[in-house]
Design an enzyme around this catalytic site. Sequence first.
Site, mmCIF file in Angstrom:
data_model
loop_
_atom_site.group_PDB
_atom_site.id
_atom_site.type_symbol
_atom_site.label_atom_id
_atom_site.label_comp_id
_atom_site.label_asym_id
_atom_site.label_seq_id
_atom_site.Cartn_x
_atom_site.Cartn_y
_atom_site.Cartn_z
ATOM 1 N N CYS A 147 0.830 -1.200 0.000
ATOM 2 C CA CYS A 147 0.000 0.000 0.000
ATOM 3 C C CYS A 147 0.866 1.253 0.000
ATOM 4 C CB CYS A 147 -0.926 0.007 1.212
ATOM 5 S SG CYS A 147 -1.970 1.476 1.333
ATOM 6 N N CYS A 158 -0.634 4.048 2.168
ATOM 7 C CA CYS A 158 -0.456 3.879 3.612
ATOM 8 C C CYS A 158 0.983 4.115 4.041
ATOM 9 C CB CYS A 158 -0.857 2.464 4.034
ATOM 10 S SG CYS A 158 -2.412 1.865 3.364
ATOM 11 N N ASP A 159 1.929 3.488 3.328
ATOM 12 C CA ASP A 159 3.303 3.424 3.796
ATOM 13 C C ASP A 159 4.267 4.338 3.049
ATOM 14 O OD1 ASP A 159 2.453 1.460 5.563
ATOM 15 O OD2 ASP A 159 2.881 -0.163 4.146
#
Length: 303
Positions: free
Chosen positions: A130, A133-134
């Site tokens: 992701c 997200c990261d």
Amino acid sequence: MYDLIIIGGGPAGLTAAVYAARKKMDTLLLTKEFGGQLMWTKEIENYMGYQFISGPELMSKFEEQVKRFAVLTKYEEVSSLKVRDDGTFLIKTEEGEYEGKTVIAAMGKRPRRLEVPGEIEFTGRGVSYCATCDGPLFADKVVAVVGGGNSAVQAALELSDIAPTVYLIVRNNTYNADPILLDKMKVAKNIVEMKGYVSTGIFGDELVEKITISEIASGKTQDLAVEGVFVEVGLEPNSEFLQDIVGMNQEGELVVDCRSKTNIPGLYAAGDVTNGPDKQIVIAAGDGAKSALMAYDYLLHRK
């Protein structure tokens, strides 16, 4: 005994919950986590009513609307489903058992793994599924994205804003991505396209230090010094607990007709977990609405 049990908390499941509540159906929503794939999506430009919105923002709008109605939500992962002799359903989770007259399966999909050495060992230590997200964790670091579809190109674009170099490793010599995304990628000067390559391993000490790739045409291998690897090679349906119960295709997607029916009376399916031809937010939401209406119609005629 609920009128309807919905499995899944993404666009399909939440839309189904609203439509079921409006029909005054006694509904239970079971989901492992809220939001589904949209929680990994940074930019959405094709959902009607919003010229631009992020995935988490859009899902918060969905959640607000669901909360207007009396829909019981439990954050539990479904482990099994049984069809009883009387046509009702018994659903089990680690926390309990639930009975329903009808069921909507809207579990969505999850990222597919590369299945190469080092991938599992370095997940969370440089390997991610992701970018939204990261990605911020990899600011000013060289990274690689593996994949050639919309999600891979989108991830490369997001990372190109914070990383000095982004290697985009593509199995084929062409992309399976929307032209608008490819046009944006042409503008980015720090995305290095590695077409015709596959990943053969991810290596490092405590954290990722390199990814090994192999050229398909020649078989030659090379190492790319990277600190992050983002895997974007597609998705697979969360349908394991329905194996040998519901009709599926070779990809593990639930086979449905135009009325969202599976081969089991009273069991409907919606969204990306089905064999629908396209995986889009608006299609998943439409599937959710249709499946709830069909479940209501089923109960009406059964009475």
